[in-house]
Design an enzyme around this catalytic site. Sequence first.
Site, PDB file in Angstrom:
ATOM      1  N   GLY A 202       5.003 -22.937  10.181  1.00 46.61           N
ATOM      2  CA  GLY A 202       6.335 -23.499  10.347  1.00 46.61           C
ATOM      3  C   GLY A 202       6.408 -24.546  11.447  1.00 46.61           C
ATOM      4  O   GLY A 202       5.434 -25.208  11.779  1.00 46.61           O
ATOM      5  N   LEU A 228       5.444 -22.127   2.177  1.00 43.72           N
ATOM      6  CA  LEU A 228       5.242 -23.002   3.327  1.00 43.72           C
ATOM      7  C   LEU A 228       3.969 -22.645   4.084  1.00 43.72           C
ATOM      8  O   LEU A 228       3.790 -21.503   4.515  1.00 43.72           O
ATOM      9  CB  LEU A 228       6.455 -22.921   4.264  1.00 43.72           C
ATOM     10  N   ASP A 229       3.087 -23.644   4.240  1.00 46.11           N
ATOM     11  CA  ASP A 229       1.859 -23.516   5.033  1.00 46.11           C
ATOM     12  C   ASP A 229       0.945 -22.385   4.546  1.00 46.11           C
ATOM     13  O   ASP A 229       0.199 -21.787   5.337  1.00 46.11           O
ATOM     14  CB  ASP A 229       2.195 -23.297   6.518  1.00 46.11           C
ATOM     15  N   GLU A 230       0.974 -22.093   3.247  1.00 41.43           N
ATOM     16  CA  GLU A 230       0.137 -21.027   2.704  1.00 41.43           C
ATOM     17  C   GLU A 230      -0.737 -21.490   1.552  1.00 41.43           C
ATOM     18  O   GLU A 230      -1.344 -20.672   0.868  1.00 41.43           O
ATOM     19  CB  GLU A 230       1.010 -19.834   2.266  1.00 41.43           C
TER      20      GLU A 230
END
Length: 285
Positions: A202, A228-230
């Site tokens: 994040g 998100l960001d995965e």
Amino acid sequence: MTPLDHAYILTLSCPDRAGIVHAVSGFLLERGGNIEEAAQYNDPDTGLFFMRVRFACAALGFEALREQFAPLAEGFAMRFGLHRAAEPMRTVIFVSREGHCLNDLLFRWKSGLLPLDIRAIVSNHRDFYQLAASYNVPFHHIPVSAATKPQAEARQLEIIEAEGAELVVLARYMQILSDDLCRALAGRAINIHHSFLPSFKGARPYYQAHERGVKLIGATAHYVTADLDEGPIIEQDVARVDHAATVEDLTAIGRDTESQVLARAVKWHSEHRVLLNGHKTVIFR
């Protein structure tokens, strides 16, 4: 025609079984192909087989090779891609107000270090229009707000498709893409996150890292997904820091790491060295 005009890259994945390498190499041999580089990997956890082959073949053209390989691929339940080795990858770069990754990519591209054809730069700010102009790359300013996000993303996707982009690079583009846009760009959008994921996901990861007193800061290049960001990780690296480092110090040190990590990920992707393996990647360096 030069030798590169006859050079191709074949990538494939399929359920593992005996005879795959024999079938692929035999297919190329029968058509006068010469294997110049080959790599393979069998994932024991998933039972999948992955392969990348660079070869030269003057007897057949691109379309004929792809058409004739399709029945073999079907017999092995392969997902495959055939690419011209000499063809640079058409790319669109997204950026906001941090320009270090953008500047690094543009310099590497113009220096012949990245096999890209950068067709456009898209930004929600005007900060880098002069930088884009200095490299003779079209610059598209598309402001984004909560109210205009659907219209902005529709325009962004229109540019991507009009340029025939095979790759979209989020070079510190500080907007969360919608689920719809993530799906439209699945497997062809790379993001740089200024943290060693899965730590500090994040916003404001350097602030999070500073609060935890970390001794290593990192950067992660990954494919974009709706989570998100995965997305599947392509490349990561770290830099050592100590207790005296301020947030500003972490940010300055981290910029170099971000640029290098993103450049390596973009290079490997544009050379067709990255194959998706579920939530992970197989990378033939």
